[in-house]
Design a protein around this motif. Structure first.
Motif, PDB file in Angstrom:
ATOM      1  N   UNK A  35      -4.179  -2.520   5.224  1.00 59.03           N
ATOM      2  CA  UNK A  35      -3.412  -2.861   4.022  1.00 59.03           C
ATOM      3  C   UNK A  35      -3.453  -1.684   3.062  1.00 59.03           C
ATOM      4  N   UNK A  36      -2.343  -0.966   2.954  1.00 58.58           N
ATOM      5  CA  UNK A  36      -2.304   0.246   2.139  1.00 58.58           C
ATOM      6  C   UNK A  36      -1.885   0.010   0.691  1.00 58.58           C
ATOM      7  N   UNK A  37      -1.424  -1.184   0.353  1.00 53.83           N
ATOM      8  CA  UNK A  37      -0.918  -1.433  -1.009  1.00 53.83           C
ATOM      9  C   UNK A  37      -1.940  -1.084  -2.091  1.00 53.83           C
ATOM     10  N   UNK A  38      -3.233  -1.478  -1.966  1.00 54.25           N
ATOM     11  CA  UNK A  38      -4.161  -1.105  -3.044  1.00 54.25           C
ATOM     12  C   UNK A  38      -4.345   0.403  -3.171  1.00 54.25           C
ATOM     13  N   UNK A  39      -4.279   1.102  -2.052  1.00 54.40           N
ATOM     14  CA  UNK A  39      -4.413   2.555  -2.084  1.00 54.40           C
ATOM     15  C   UNK A  39      -3.185   3.197  -2.739  1.00 54.40           C
ATOM     16  N   UNK A  40      -2.024   2.643  -2.466  1.00 53.79           N
ATOM     17  CA  UNK A  40      -0.801   3.175  -3.089  1.00 53.79           C
ATOM     18  C   UNK A  40      -0.826   2.955  -4.603  1.00 53.79           C
TER      19      UNK A  40
END
Length: 150
Positions: A35-40
């Motif tokens: 899940x990349x959303x928090x990193x983005x």
């Protein structure tokens, strides 16, 4: 290392950076490439902050290293600005190539360009090899660090 470029990270670099963060025993416990959303979202906060330098090392069009450099203005030490090196990672294929040294040298030079009087970093107590690496580059183990997870 002449074919190496160290440049500011861009949004498209996020998956490669996260993969490097996750590719070690400690990172595997706390990072997720699913899940990349928090990193983005975190990348956007970094990009908006003039005191942050998130960089990637690029070789042959591929991200092979990364680090974050934070500039910290302060009153102590006669109003000195410090820099903090964080999240230094080298892709598994590049470990032992001198890339880590090159990244730290970049961070120290950028700190000088920003008129910092001190460069600091922390390293997890279990990363004995990393401690030796930083000492070889002239860093001294001078403080005991503490954390409070929220």
């Amino acid at each position: 290392m002449s074919d190496l470029i160290i440049r500011p990270a861009v949004p498209d670099d996020v998956p490669a950076i996260v993969a490097m963060l996750a590719d070690d025993p400690l990172g595997a416990q706390r990072e997720s490439t699913d899940e990349l959303a928090p990193y983005r979202r975190a990348f956007e906060r970094l990009a908006d902050d003039p005191n942050q330098r998130l960089v990637v090392a690029i070789r042959d069009g591929r991200a092979v290293g990364t680090l974050q450099l934070t500039l910290i203005p302060g009153l102590s030490r006669r109003g000195a600005t410090r820099s903090l090196i964080e999240a230094v990672r080298v892709h598994a294929d590049e470990r032992g190539s001198g890339l880590g040294t090159r990244l730290i040298e970049w961070a120290v030079e950028e700190s000088r360009r920003q008129d910092c009087q001190l460069v600091q970093l922390t390293s997890d107590a279990t990363r004995i090899e990393a401690h030796r690496f930083y000492e070889r580059l002239g860093f001294e183990a001078s403080h005991l660090g503490f954390k409070l997870l929220l």
